[in-house]
Each structure stands twice: as structure tokens, then as C-alpha cells.
Design a protein around this motif. Structure first.
Motif, PDB file in Angstrom:
ATOM      1  N   THR A  16       0.831  -1.210   0.000  1.00  0.00           N
ATOM      2  CA  THR A  16       0.000   0.000   0.000  1.00  0.00           C
ATOM      3  C   THR A  16       0.862   1.255   0.000  1.00  0.00           C
ATOM      4  OG1 THR A  16      -1.785  -1.132   1.172  1.00  0.00           O
ATOM      5  CG2 THR A  16      -1.789   1.264   1.251  1.00  0.00           C
ATOM      6  N   ALA A  17       1.934   1.255   0.791  1.00  0.00           N
ATOM      7  CA  ALA A  17       2.816   2.420   0.861  1.00  0.00           C
ATOM      8  C   ALA A  17       3.427   2.738  -0.503  1.00  0.00           C
ATOM      9  CB  ALA A  17       3.913   2.184   1.895  1.00  0.00           C
ATOM     10  N   VAL A  18       3.773   1.709  -1.265  1.00  0.00           N
ATOM     11  CA  VAL A  18       4.359   1.909  -2.587  1.00  0.00           C
ATOM     12  C   VAL A  18       3.280   2.358  -3.573  1.00  0.00           C
ATOM     13  CG1 VAL A  18       5.558   0.799  -4.506  1.00  0.00           C
ATOM     14  CG2 VAL A  18       6.181   0.236  -2.137  1.00  0.00           C
ATOM     15  N   ALA A  19       2.133   1.701  -3.549  1.00  0.00           N
ATOM     16  CA  ALA A  19       1.054   2.025  -4.476  1.00  0.00           C
ATOM     17  C   ALA A  19       0.589   3.476  -4.332  1.00  0.00           C
ATOM     18  CB  ALA A  19      -0.117   1.072  -4.265  1.00  0.00           C
ATOM     19  N   ARG A  20       0.628   3.998  -3.119  1.00  0.00           N
ATOM     20  CA  ARG A  20       0.167   5.374  -2.870  1.00  0.00           C
ATOM     21  C   ARG A  20       1.311   6.380  -2.835  1.00  0.00           C
ATOM     22  NH1 ARG A  20      -4.412   4.526   1.917  1.00  0.00           N
ATOM     23  NH2 ARG A  20      -5.706   3.039   0.767  1.00  0.00           N
ATOM     24  N   ASP A  21       2.518   5.918  -3.142  1.00  0.00           N
ATOM     25  CA  ASP A  21       3.703   6.780  -3.121  1.00  0.00           C
ATOM     26  C   ASP A  21       3.943   7.390  -1.739  1.00  0.00           C
ATOM     27  OD1 ASP A  21       5.975   7.895  -4.260  1.00  0.00           O
ATOM     28  OD2 ASP A  21       4.938   9.733  -4.879  1.00  0.00           O
ATOM     29  N   ASN A  22       3.699   6.593  -0.717  1.00  0.00           N
ATOM     30  CA  ASN A  22       3.910   7.037   0.664  1.00  0.00           C
ATOM     31  C   ASN A  22       5.230   6.501   1.213  1.00  0.00           C
ATOM     32  OD1 ASN A  22       1.499   8.452   0.762  1.00  0.00           O
ATOM     33  ND2 ASN A  22       0.341   6.727   1.611  1.00  0.00           N
ATOM     34  N   LEU A  23       6.302   6.744   0.473  1.00  0.00           N
ATOM     35  CA  LEU A  23       7.644   6.378   0.908  1.00  0.00           C
ATOM     36  C   LEU A  23       8.351   7.680   1.263  1.00  0.00           C
ATOM     37  CD1 LEU A  23       8.549   3.842  -1.936  1.00  0.00           C
ATOM     38  CD2 LEU A  23       7.581   3.330   0.314  1.00  0.00           C
ATOM     39  N   PHE A  24       8.540   7.920   2.555  1.00  0.00           N
ATOM     40  CA  PHE A  24       8.988   9.229   3.016  1.00  0.00           C
ATOM     41  C   PHE A  24      10.341   9.160   3.714  1.00  0.00           C
ATOM     42  CE2 PHE A  24       4.242   9.649   3.335  1.00  0.00           C
ATOM     43  CZ  PHE A  24       4.095  10.465   2.225  1.00  0.00           C
TER      44      PHE A  24
END
Length: 298
Positions: free
Chosen positions: A258-266
Motif C-alpha cells: 500500500t505504501a508503494v502504491a500510494r507513493d507514501n515512501l517518506f
């Protein structure tokens, strides 16, 4: 004659009592993070810090000008880089350290070699051990260090600013919707933190839910399969340096996350979260902002 001598003796006793009283008034004491009380006859003038975190805390507490040496990787504030090094936090150059004639050494409870620190104490060098595990521990470390260094006003002000900043963040995010989070401490082996770690407490402060928060170890090792099963909504990481984002890029191998799919890599610079210093407040603000971005992408 006897009367005159008794008068002189009395005067000497009064003067001596005054000197003793002055010495007692100059004495400063503080309890370190092992529960030991450390007392100095007067505020320290030559201090050595045995961790980058201790260096930061001393500067923040107004005692930077009294530092005579640090250890490797003490890079903040910039003035710290100009000070001589007495080795690394886990291997000290005792000969060089002792030659500097410090009247106080600030040790790290679990980060310094115990046998070397104990040898310092046997040589008569006072050692004050710190390792904050709570937000309040950072604030009180500032106050205690400033007491030992004779900079109480600066330490108290820095502590109150830190407390106030955290209270404001907590109030702002107390009603925020939960966000499942994975915080990466290291890549090989893959490591994270639990809820008892300061970073885990920051995640909670910002309304995040640490997907590995319930593990027993403070800094547990996990495998990729466990992370895939947990499927966090956000992945937060530092890296091998303040600008290295390679750890986050590596997670692109798993588009199903999910983190990758939503570009939530911070990315958050590691020194802002991994050192228990006042800059943790800056790191906390960044982390909270990242979680707000993730909420907006739902």
C-alpha cells in the motif's frame, strides 16, 4: 594573652566556616540516567562528550563553549566539528582523553564501552551517564547538564521550548485518523523500532500506528515477508547519511505494498529522529507532516 588567642582562634573558625560554606554553595549535583548522583565542587569548565547526542545536548544546554572534545560523527551544531575527537563512541582513546584533563565526561549508558568508562572513574574523572528514553527525559537532560555546566538559564529555556513544541504537536494530532506505519532503522539486517523506542513514541504522537510496535525488543529485526504481511500505509526511513534515500527506493520492488502504491515512501534525515536531542522536535514535525500527506492520499 589567652583571651587574645581565643579571639584569634574564633576568628579563624568563622573564616573557615565561611570558606566551607562557599565551597558548599558552589557545589553542583545532578542524578544521571542510571540513578547515580554526580556532584562537582564547582560547575564543569572542561567537558568531554562521548556520543554525538551528548554533544548536541550540551550545546543546546548552553555548555558548548565548555566542551574540549567529542567523539567521531559529532557533526551538530557545526562548531562541534571543530573540536578534537577522542575516538568513536564504542572505542575511546583514553590516553588522549585523560590528557585533556576534563573535569566532567558525559557518557552514553549503553553506547560506550563499560570497561573504559569505569577506568575513567577509577582515575578520578567524574562521569555523568545519559540516555533519554522518553520525551521528558530529553528535557530533563538539558536541565541537568546545564546545572553541571553552570548554564542553568539556557538549559531551562531549551527544555521548556522542547516541552511546549511537543505539547503543540500532540494537541494538533490527537484526533487524527490512524495511519499504519513502518519505520526503517537499518537495511541489512532489516531493523525497525517498537512502541517503547523514542521514534515509536513520535509515530504515536503523530497519529501513526507502528505495525511492529508490539514487538518485545526495542530495535527488533524483521524480514521482508513480515513487512509484506503487515502492509503499512506509510514507510518512513532515514539512510546511510543525511541525504541517502536508497532504502526507500528499494521498496519499489514491491508494488503490491500500500505504501508503494500510494507513493507514501517518506525520507526523514536520521539525525533528526535517531538522536534523543532537541532536534527530535524538528524530526517529529516532519514525520507528522508526512502522515498528513498520506491521509490526503486516501
Amino acid at each position: 594573652m589567652i583571651h587574645r588567642l581565643s579571639g584569634v582562634v574564633g576568628l579563624l573558625l568563622v573564616l573557615l566556616a565561611g570558606l566551607v560554606g562557599q565551597a558548599s554553595a558552589d557545589e553542583v549535583c545532578a542524578i544521571d540516567d542510571t540513578g547515580r548522583e554526580v556532584c562537582l565542587a564547582a560547575p564543569a569548565e572542561r567537558i568531554v562528550a562521548l556520543s554525538p547526542g551528548a554533544t548536541e545536548l550540551l550545546f543546546a544546554a548552553g555548555a558548548g563553549e565548555r566542551l574540549v572534545a567529542v567523539v567521531d560523527h559529532s557533526d551538530y551544531p557545526p562548531e562541534a566539528g571543530e573540536l578534537p575527537s577522542v575516538g568513536s563512541h564504542d572505542r575511546l582513546d583514553l590516553e588522549r582523553l585523560v590528557a585533556l584533563q576534563p573535569d566532567l565526561v558525559i557518557g552514553w549508558v549503553t553506547g560506550n564501552p563499560a570497561e573504559q568508562v569505569e577506568r575513567l572513574e577509577r582515575l578520578g574523572v567524574p562521569v555523568f551517564r545519559i540516555e533519554p528514553r522518553e520525551f521528558e527525559g530529553i528535557a530533563t537532560a538539558l536541565e541537568r547538564l546545564s546545572r553541571l555546566a553552570g548554564s542553568k538559564a539556557q538549559g531551562r529555556l531549551a527544555a521548556e521550548r522542547f516541552r511546549q513544541g511537543l505539547a503543540e504537536l500532540s494537541a494538533r494530532h490527537e484526533a487524527a485518523s490512524p495511519v499504519p506505519v513502518f519505520y526503517q532503522v537499518w537495511d541489512s539486517p532489516l531493523m525497525t523500532v517498537n512502541d517503547e523506542h523514542l521514534i515509536g513514541k513520535v509515530v504515536t504522537l503523530c497519529g501513526g500506528v507502528n505495525v511492529f510496535g508490539g514487538l518485545s525488543r526495542l530495535v527488533p529485526r524483521i524480514d521482508e515477508e513480515a513487512l509484506l504481511a503487515a502492509d503499512p500505509e506509510v514507510i518512513l526511513a532515514g539512510g546511510r547519511g543525511e541525504e541517502n534515500r536508497s532504502w526507500l527506493e528499494d521498496w519499489q520492488r514491491f508494488p503490491e505494498l500500500t505504501a508503494v502504491a500510494r507513493d507514501n515512501l517518506f525520507f526523514v534525515p536520521p539525525s533528526l529522529l535517531q538522536r534523543p536531542t532537541p532536534r527530535l522536535l524538528e524530526g517529529s514535525r516532519l514525520l507528522c507532516d508526512r502522515l498528513e500527506v498520506a491521509r490526503g492520499r486516501r
